[in-house]
Design a protein around this motif. Structure first.
Motif, PDB file in Angstrom:
ATOM      1  N   SER A  36      -1.104 -14.608-100.880  1.00 45.71           N
ATOM      2  CA  SER A  36       0.092 -14.481-100.049  1.00 45.71           C
ATOM      3  C   SER A  36       1.164 -15.367-100.659  1.00 45.71           C
ATOM      4  CB  SER A  36      -0.192 -14.892 -98.599  1.00 45.71           C
ATOM      5  OG  SER A  36      -0.678 -16.224 -98.526  1.00 45.71           O
ATOM      6  N   VAL A  37       2.334 -14.807-100.840  1.00 44.18           N
ATOM      7  CA  VAL A  37       3.422 -15.561-101.454  1.00 44.18           C
ATOM      8  C   VAL A  37       4.606 -15.582-100.495  1.00 44.18           C
ATOM      9  CG1 VAL A  37       4.242 -13.507-102.704  1.00 44.18           C
ATOM     10  CG2 VAL A  37       4.916 -15.783-103.480  1.00 44.18           C
ATOM     11  N   ILE A  38       5.162 -16.750-100.291  1.00 39.77           N
ATOM     12  CA  ILE A  38       6.289 -16.912 -99.380  1.00 39.77           C
ATOM     13  C   ILE A  38       7.576 -16.551-100.108  1.00 39.77           C
ATOM     14  CG2 ILE A  38       7.551 -18.516 -97.897  1.00 39.77           C
ATOM     15  CD1 ILE A  38       4.680 -17.795 -97.015  1.00 39.77           C
ATOM     16  N   MET A  39       8.333 -15.649 -99.513  1.00 40.97           N
ATOM     17  CA  MET A  39       9.576 -15.156-100.090  1.00 40.97           C
ATOM     18  C   MET A  39      10.718 -15.360 -99.087  1.00 40.97           C
ATOM     19  SD  MET A  39       8.962 -14.028-103.142  1.00 40.97           S
ATOM     20  CE  MET A  39      10.429 -13.042-103.469  1.00 40.97           C
ATOM     21  N   PRO A  40      11.968 -15.176 -99.518  1.00 46.04           N
ATOM     22  CA  PRO A  40      13.101 -15.318 -98.597  1.00 46.04           C
ATOM     23  C   PRO A  40      12.953 -14.448 -97.356  1.00 46.04           C
ATOM     24  CG  PRO A  40      13.893 -15.267-100.843  1.00 46.04           C
ATOM     25  CD  PRO A  40      12.424 -14.965-100.913  1.00 46.04           C
ATOM     26  N   GLU A  41      13.347 -14.986 -96.228  1.00 44.85           N
ATOM     27  CA  GLU A  41      13.213 -14.302 -94.938  1.00 44.85           C
ATOM     28  C   GLU A  41      14.169 -13.118 -94.849  1.00 44.85           C
ATOM     29  OE1 GLU A  41      11.621 -13.083 -92.138  1.00 44.85           O
ATOM     30  OE2 GLU A  41      11.019 -15.196 -92.011  1.00 44.85           O
ATOM     31  N   SER A  42      13.660 -11.997 -94.296  1.00 44.78           N
ATOM     32  CA  SER A  42      14.517 -10.825 -94.114  1.00 44.78           C
ATOM     33  C   SER A  42      14.438 -10.258 -92.700  1.00 44.78           C
ATOM     34  CB  SER A  42      14.137  -9.719 -95.125  1.00 44.78           C
ATOM     35  OG  SER A  42      12.809  -9.279 -94.905  1.00 44.78           O
ATOM     36  N   TYR A  43      13.528 -10.792 -91.866  1.00 45.12           N
ATOM     37  CA  TYR A  43      13.433 -10.258 -90.504  1.00 45.12           C
ATOM     38  C   TYR A  43      14.475 -10.923 -89.610  1.00 45.12           C
ATOM     39  CZ  TYR A  43      11.768  -8.454 -86.121  1.00 45.12           C
ATOM     40  OH  TYR A  43      11.718  -7.793 -84.925  1.00 45.12           O
ATOM     41  N   VAL A  44      15.319 -10.106 -89.009  1.00 39.38           N
ATOM     42  CA  VAL A  44      16.417 -10.610 -88.169  1.00 39.38           C
ATOM     43  C   VAL A  44      16.427  -9.941 -86.793  1.00 39.38           C
ATOM     44  CG1 VAL A  44      17.922 -11.257 -90.093  1.00 39.38           C
ATOM     45  CG2 VAL A  44      17.962  -8.896 -89.239  1.00 39.38           C
ATOM     46  N   GLY A  45      15.298  -9.364 -86.413  1.00 41.79           N
ATOM     47  CA  GLY A  45      15.263  -8.552 -85.204  1.00 41.79           C
ATOM     48  C   GLY A  45      15.028  -9.272 -83.897  1.00 41.79           C
ATOM     49  N   LEU A  46      14.915 -10.592 -83.944  1.00 40.36           N
ATOM     50  CA  LEU A  46      14.708 -11.351 -82.710  1.00 40.36           C
ATOM     51  C   LEU A  46      15.671 -12.526 -82.651  1.00 40.36           C
ATOM     52  CD1 LEU A  46      10.818 -11.497 -82.336  1.00 40.36           C
ATOM     53  CD2 LEU A  46      12.415 -10.286 -80.845  1.00 40.36           C
ATOM     54  N   PRO A  47      16.012 -12.977 -81.452  1.00 42.00           N
ATOM     55  CA  PRO A  47      16.884 -14.158 -81.337  1.00 42.00           C
ATOM     56  C   PRO A  47      16.286 -15.350 -82.067  1.00 42.00           C
ATOM     57  CG  PRO A  47      16.653 -13.066 -79.217  1.00 42.00           C
ATOM     58  CD  PRO A  47      15.660 -12.405 -80.138  1.00 42.00           C
ATOM     59  N   GLY A  48      17.126 -16.087 -82.753  1.00 36.68           N
ATOM     60  CA  GLY A  48      16.673 -17.271 -83.462  1.00 36.68           C
ATOM     61  C   GLY A  48      16.098 -16.999 -84.835  1.00 36.68           C
ATOM     62  N   MET A  49      15.938 -15.727 -85.206  1.00 39.98           N
ATOM     63  CA  MET A  49      15.395 -15.388 -86.522  1.00 39.98           C
ATOM     64  C   MET A  49      16.523 -14.855 -87.392  1.00 39.98           C
ATOM     65  SD  MET A  49      11.699 -13.701 -85.513  1.00 39.98           S
ATOM     66  CE  MET A  49      10.976 -14.064 -87.111  1.00 39.98           C
ATOM     67  N   ASP A  50      16.722 -15.495 -88.542  1.00 45.39           N
ATOM     68  CA  ASP A  50      17.835 -15.148 -89.428  1.00 45.39           C
ATOM     69  C   ASP A  50      17.368 -15.310 -90.873  1.00 45.39           C
ATOM     70  OD1 ASP A  50      20.337 -14.448 -90.342  1.00 45.39           O
ATOM     71  OD2 ASP A  50      21.409 -15.985 -89.197  1.00 45.39           O
ATOM     72  N   VAL A  51      18.195 -14.885 -91.803  1.00 43.19           N
ATOM     73  CA  VAL A  51      17.870 -15.047 -93.211  1.00 43.19           C
ATOM     74  C   VAL A  51      17.944 -16.523 -93.589  1.00 43.19           C
ATOM     75  CG1 VAL A  51      18.729 -12.735 -93.757  1.00 43.19           C
ATOM     76  CG2 VAL A  51      20.258 -14.702 -93.968  1.00 43.19           C
ATOM     77  N   ASP A  52      17.333 -16.862 -94.701  1.00 38.90           N
ATOM     78  CA  ASP A  52      17.357 -18.237 -95.173  1.00 38.90           C
ATOM     79  C   ASP A  52      18.728 -18.590 -95.753  1.00 38.90           C
ATOM     80  OD1 ASP A  52      14.618 -18.807 -94.629  1.00 38.90           O
ATOM     81  OD2 ASP A  52      14.052 -17.676 -96.420  1.00 38.90           O
ATOM     82  N   THR A  53      18.997 -19.867 -95.837  1.00 35.43           N
ATOM     83  CA  THR A  53      20.200 -20.318 -96.531  1.00 35.43           C
ATOM     84  C   THR A  53      20.042 -19.996 -98.019  1.00 35.43           C
ATOM     85  OG1 THR A  53      19.278 -22.507 -96.982  1.00 35.43           O
ATOM     86  CG2 THR A  53      20.498 -22.214 -94.900  1.00 35.43           C
ATOM     87  N   LYS A  54      21.128 -19.993 -98.744  1.00 32.14           N
ATOM     88  CA  LYS A  54      21.077 -19.702-100.174  1.00 32.14           C
ATOM     89  C   LYS A  54      20.190 -20.708-100.896  1.00 32.14           C
ATOM     90  CE  LYS A  54      24.033 -18.467-104.090  1.00 32.14           C
ATOM     91  NZ  LYS A  54      25.439 -18.303-104.576  1.00 32.14           N
ATOM     92  N   GLU A  55      20.252 -21.971-100.465  1.00 32.04           N
ATOM     93  CA  GLU A  55      19.429 -23.009-101.080  1.00 32.04           C
ATOM     94  C   GLU A  55      17.937 -22.777-100.809  1.00 32.04           C
ATOM     95  OE1 GLU A  55      23.461 -24.046-100.782  1.00 32.04           O
ATOM     96  OE2 GLU A  55      22.084 -23.560 -99.124  1.00 32.04           O
TER      97      GLU A  55
END
Length: 279
Positions: free
Chosen positions: A120-139
């Motif tokens: 399992s490899v952790i990648m930038p977040e893309s799920y935005v379908g719930l309150p409080g869940m957003d994409v990662d910062t550029k950093e």
């Protein structure tokens, strides 16, 4: 051969990265699921699966593909072929790998494949379908990508070495990023996701921002959007939507929203910043 599914490009990049190391052939599940899904395995050929975790479970399109996939063997008395599975996630995978292993055992091809290696490899977040869940910062996005490159180099070496299971579990099982309360997230929460949150019903288009470019319809992996160049998107409600948010993230004018849950949230797909730099 490596079969992969990807919505926002994370798993596609991971699959391509591994294929460059292993010299395996790449096949997009979203494309080949439209065919009879029959493939012949060469002597000693291994099979890999790369895909993102959806709601701490295996995406529906992958489950359908496993049921449809037919593998033949050129050997008269075939032995089981090595098989690996790599999952991508923005955070944790909970019991998704256990569910994949169970799905594999339940389909005919499971008799030909031995799941020897998992990751399992952790990648930038893309799920935005719930309150409080957003994409990662550029950093944070850059940090995750750099760590993923290192992880995949090591994982690719393990594929080439054809490492086998250890202590009755596939190699890499103990290192999976299952996170806290894995049963809770994969079973009751995952069930809630599949029943109520994996749906295209909340998707809609802002008519003032939409330029009718057709990108959203083109990137939808399950052809759930009626549209194209010169047309505004219409979701077909054909029960195939994966809520992968590919349409939302690829919209160049942020004209697609998911109810009110995505208002003022960010967008992400692999190499998005490179695309913006070339515009």
């Amino acid at each position: 051969m490596i079969f992969y599914f990807s919505g926002t490009g994370n798993s596609q990049w991971a699959a391509k990265t591994l294929a460059l190391q292993t010299q395996d052939e790449l096949y997009s599940i979203a494309e080949i699921i439209k065919t009879d899904c029959t493939f012949q395995l060469k002597k000693g050929e291994q099979v890999g699966f790369v895909f993102p975790v959806h709601g701490w479970r295996v995406p529906r399109i992958v489950r359908v593909f496993l049921q449809k996939l037919k593998l033949t063997d050129e050997e008269d008395q075939p032995l089981k072929h090595h098989c690996f599975c790599l999952m991508t996630a923005g955070d944790t995978i909970a019991k998704a790998m256990e569910r994949f292993q169970q799905h594999l055992h339940e389909v005919p091809i499971g008799r030909m494949l031995e799941l020897d290696l998992v990751g399992s490899v952790i990648m930038p977040e893309s799920y935005v379908g719930l309150p409080g869940m957003d994409v990662d910062t550029k950093e944070k996005e850059l940090e995750k990508k750099q760590a993923a490159e290192i992880y995949l180099r090591d994982f690719g070496k393990k594929i080439i070495q054809k490492l086998k299971e250890d202590d009755y579990k596939p190699c890499g099982w103990k290192e999976l990023t299952v996170g806290p309360l894995p049963w809770f997230f994969s079973v009751p929460v995952g069930g809630f996701f599949e029943r109520f949150l994996i749906t295209d019903k909340p998707f809609h288009v802002d008519h003032q921002r939409c330029v009718k470019c057709g990108i959203c319809a083109n990137v939808c992996p399950v052809a759930d959007i009626k549209g194209g160049l010169g047309y505004e998107p219409e979701w077909l409600h054909n029960k195939k939507c994966l809520t992968c948010f590919a349409c939302y993230h690829h919209c160049p004018h942020h004209a697609i929203e998911y109810g009110k849950r995505t208002v003022k949230k960010g967008q992400y797909f692999y190499n998005r910043y490179k695309v913006k730099e070339n515009i």
